[in-house]
Design an enzyme around this catalytic site. Structure first.
Site, PDB file in Angstrom:
ATOM      1  N   CYS A  56       0.821  -1.215   0.000  1.00 33.57           N
ATOM      2  CA  CYS A  56       0.000   0.000   0.000  1.00 33.57           C
ATOM      3  C   CYS A  56       0.854   1.263   0.000  1.00 33.57           C
ATOM      4  CB  CYS A  56      -0.908   0.026   1.230  1.00 33.57           C
ATOM      5  SG  CYS A  56      -1.880  -1.456   1.494  1.00 33.57           S
ATOM      6  N   ASP A  88      -2.946  -2.782   7.635  1.00 33.65           N
ATOM      7  CA  ASP A  88      -4.012  -3.613   8.188  1.00 33.65           C
ATOM      8  C   ASP A  88      -3.881  -5.076   7.790  1.00 33.65           C
ATOM      9  OD1 ASP A  88      -4.847  -1.166   9.025  1.00 33.65           O
ATOM     10  OD2 ASP A  88      -6.935  -1.434   8.440  1.00 33.65           O
ATOM     11  N   ASP A 130      -5.403   2.032   4.677  1.00 28.68           N
ATOM     12  CA  ASP A 130      -6.727   2.440   5.155  1.00 28.68           C
ATOM     13  C   ASP A 130      -6.749   3.680   6.040  1.00 28.68           C
ATOM     14  OD1 ASP A 130      -7.270   0.064   3.908  1.00 28.68           O
ATOM     15  OD2 ASP A 130      -8.218  -0.896   5.617  1.00 28.68           O
ATOM     16  N   CYS A 201      -5.310  -2.178  -1.243  1.00 29.62           N
ATOM     17  CA  CYS A 201      -6.088  -3.392  -1.515  1.00 29.62           C
ATOM     18  C   CYS A 201      -7.178  -3.127  -2.540  1.00 29.62           C
ATOM     19  CB  CYS A 201      -6.671  -3.941  -0.226  1.00 29.62           C
ATOM     20  SG  CYS A 201      -5.402  -4.576   0.898  1.00 29.62           S
ATOM     21  N   GLU A 452     -10.019  -4.928  13.637  1.00 25.09           N
ATOM     22  CA  GLU A 452     -10.897  -5.480  12.612  1.00 25.09           C
ATOM     23  C   GLU A 452     -10.931  -6.999  12.711  1.00 25.09           C
ATOM     24  OE1 GLU A 452     -10.281  -2.025   9.212  1.00 25.09           O
ATOM     25  OE2 GLU A 452      -9.343  -3.981   8.927  1.00 25.09           O
ATOM     26  N   SER A 478     -13.037  -5.231   8.427  1.00 20.85           N
ATOM     27  CA  SER A 478     -12.285  -4.750   7.275  1.00 20.85           C
ATOM     28  C   SER A 478     -13.248  -4.402   6.152  1.00 20.85           C
ATOM     29  CB  SER A 478     -11.321  -5.842   6.812  1.00 20.85           C
ATOM     30  OG  SER A 478     -10.876  -5.601   5.497  1.00 20.85           O
TER      31      SER A 478
END
Length: 571
Positions: A56, A88, A130, A201, A452, A478
């Site tokens: 990411c 994450d 995120d 993602c 999550e 998530s």
């Protein structure tokens, strides 16, 4: 290039270094490459969440250099900074997941500290994972100086045996392996092919949801949220972000001019239409709090009732975010919604133009495409994010019902005080069809950090129980989660919410038609249970301890500052 002499007038903050008594400050700045000429230019920060540990963010340092080029071309002086990220997908299902939501507020605070501490006149924030997006936006709202957010872009889909796969395919593969439907080697093949390069993602998960929401609000370059991480368009929009923030300085546009109530309404509208992540509720509430915009959890239901779900995107659909880019991207979706009266076209954006003016330059959705369904034949007639209330969640809870065939579910609770215990129960087949799995003491305070539950939810789906077992928690899910899931239950167990007094065997009902979540336990019995229930002490060590002692309810966005307009005023 902008006239540098003109830009000197926009050094609203960096002009503090001009006087004779600031000679020592300038001496330090000269060591970084600034000259007499540089001191005549506005200073623009470029801050990214670059890190080598996750796809990411692995490319964001180079993107920072591109943004600097845009700033230079526009005539200002760029300075690159770095802040943290928590990945994450790497933290998921481990103790590290407690640091994920916590990192949102660390990112916000660190950006504000770096930009405020060095008196920059404007800044570009670049994020990929995120919590990078809302963390950056909270800082942008709190600083309220010209700023643009730039997204690192979505990852390309992986491919195995001619089929697109992604990270969630691996999580679900574990459930299928445990169920005997896949071998360990087959799971390994999914693992080795799911993530082919840099980028967030790839489905309509949290990173793409929040990047889209920010573009819709007008705080990033039009089209940028759906540009893939490795595309030429992505490099171009990163550089353009540097030029745009200098233009904001010249035009006198601040984030508070852009981040209006109408901007948040449009962000929620597009989130519903695209089937975005449940985390959007939490993050948009937190950003609105920082921006001093009146937004409540109940507002999401207002839009849920009138905005249909149009996108056939993962996790519940067929396509990945790059497929949306291929048929016109977020601007094409916005054009379609604007044309049909769903958006406010007259809002100002970071380009200096209105939403409607920005969208004129973009094509409509590709004829014949099936990524975005028409309004006359939507995936679902209303939005897929539903706010539930009831005696189990008096302040509210969030359900994502896209792809869920069951409209209501009543079953016996199986209550766990940690995700690890629940995962063990799933792996050992203790969870049977009809059950309501409850994971508590994992809220903002109880986690701490509101972890999550993608590992748990994906195992349930992978075992074929996604429509047969409900999963409830005061923690989060998530953006990759789907199935019969309800998160953000508030008040949380750690705060003495009703979920703390639920017991294994109690019947629980989740009803998306009435928007109710009910524990079939009398008020009298709940009061009796309160007398014998011991709430564990609040965690108090280190950064998680600070977080646990300052964070608000999930129903208020899980914010960590003490800013209240009626109490303090905001300068």
């Amino acid at each position: 290039m902008t006239d540098t002499n003109k830009l000197k007038d926009f050094r609203h903050r960096s002009s503090v270094y001009d006087s004779m008594v600031k000679s020592p400050n300038r001496a330090m700045l000269r060591a970084t490459g600034m000259t007499d000429d540089s001191f005549e230019k506005p200073i623009v920060g470029v801050i990214s969440t670059w890190a080598e540990n996750t796809p990411c963010n692995i490319h964001l340092h180079d993107f920072g250099k591109l943004a600097k080029e845009g700033v230079k071309e526009a005539g200002a002086w760029p300075v690159q900074y770095g802040t943290i990220t928590v990945a994450d997908g790497i933290a998921m299902g481990t103790p590290g997941m407690r640091f994920s939501l916590t990192s949102r507020d660390i990112i916000a605070d660190s950006i504000e500290a770096a930009m405020g501490g060095h008196n920059v006149d404007a800044f570009v924030a670049i994020g990929g994972c995120d919590k990078n997006m809302p963390g950056s936006m909270i800082a942008i709202a709190n600083m309220d100086i010209p700023a643009v957010f730039a997204y690192g872009g979505t990852i390309a889909p992986g491919n195995l045996n001619g089929k697109d796969i992604d990270l969630v395919s691996v999580f679900e593969g574990i459930g299928k392996w445990n169920n005997g439907d896949l071998t360990a080697e087959e799971v390994r093949q999914i693992e080795c092919n799911a993530c082919p390069g840099p980028g967030g993602c790839g489905g309509m998960y949290t990173a793409n949801t929040m990047a889209t929401a920010i573009e819709v609000m007008g705080m990033s370059i039009p089209g940028s949220s759906s540009h893939p991480a490795e595309s030429p368009e992505k490099k171009a929009d990163i550089e353009e972000a540097g030029r745009a923030v200098v233009r904001m300085l010249e035009l006198g546009i601040k984030p508070s001019d852009i981040m209006t109530r109408e901007a948040f309404e449009d962000a929620i509208t597009v989130t519903m239409a695209l089937g975005g992540s449940t985390n959007a509720t939490l993050h948009l509430l937190a950003i609105a709090h920082a921006a001093n915009v009146d937004l409540t959890l109940e507002d999401f239901n207002d839009f849920q009732e009138r905005v249909p779900h149009l996108a056939d995107l993962k996790p519940s659909g067929k396509y990945v975010f790059q497929d949306l880019y291929n048929v016109g991207g977020v601007p094409a979706v916005m054009k379609y919604l604007l044309k049909n009266g769903f958006l406010h076209g007259d809002r100002i954006t970071c380009t200096g133009k209105t939403v409607a003016e920005n969208l004129k330059n973009f094509a409509d959705l590709t004829p014949g495409q099936d990524v975005i369904m028409p309004l006359e034949n939507p995936k679902r007639a209303d939005g897929p994010l539903i706010i539930l209330k009831g005696n189990l969640a008096p302040e509210g809870a969030v359900a994502k019902v896209s792809g869920v065939k069951v409209r209501n579910h009543t079953g016996p609770a199986k209550v766990f005080d940690s995700e690890e215990e629940a995962i063990e129960a799933v792996l050992t087949d203790e969870i049977v069809d009809g059950d309501v799995v409850v994971v508590r003491y994992v809220g903002p305070k109880g986690g701490p950090g509101m972890p999550e539950m993608l590992s748990l939810s994906s195992m349930i789906v992978g075992k074929g129980q996604g429509d047969k077992v409900a999963l409830l928690t005061d923690g989060r899910f998530s953006g990759g989660t789907y199935g019969l899931v309800v998160g953000h239950i508030a008040p949380e167990a750690q705060d003495g919410g009703p979920i703390a007094y639920l017991r294994t065997g109690d019947l629980v009902t989740v009803d998306q038609d009435t928007k109710e979540i009910t524990m079939h336990v009398s008020d009298q019995e709940i009061e009796e249970r309160k007398k014998t229930t011991v709430i564990p002490p609040l965690y108090s060590r280190g950064v998680l301890g600070k977080y646990a002692h300052t964070v608000s309810s999930a129903s208020k966005g899980a914010v960590t500052d003490f800013w209240r307009p009626e109490r303090t005023g905001k300068k």
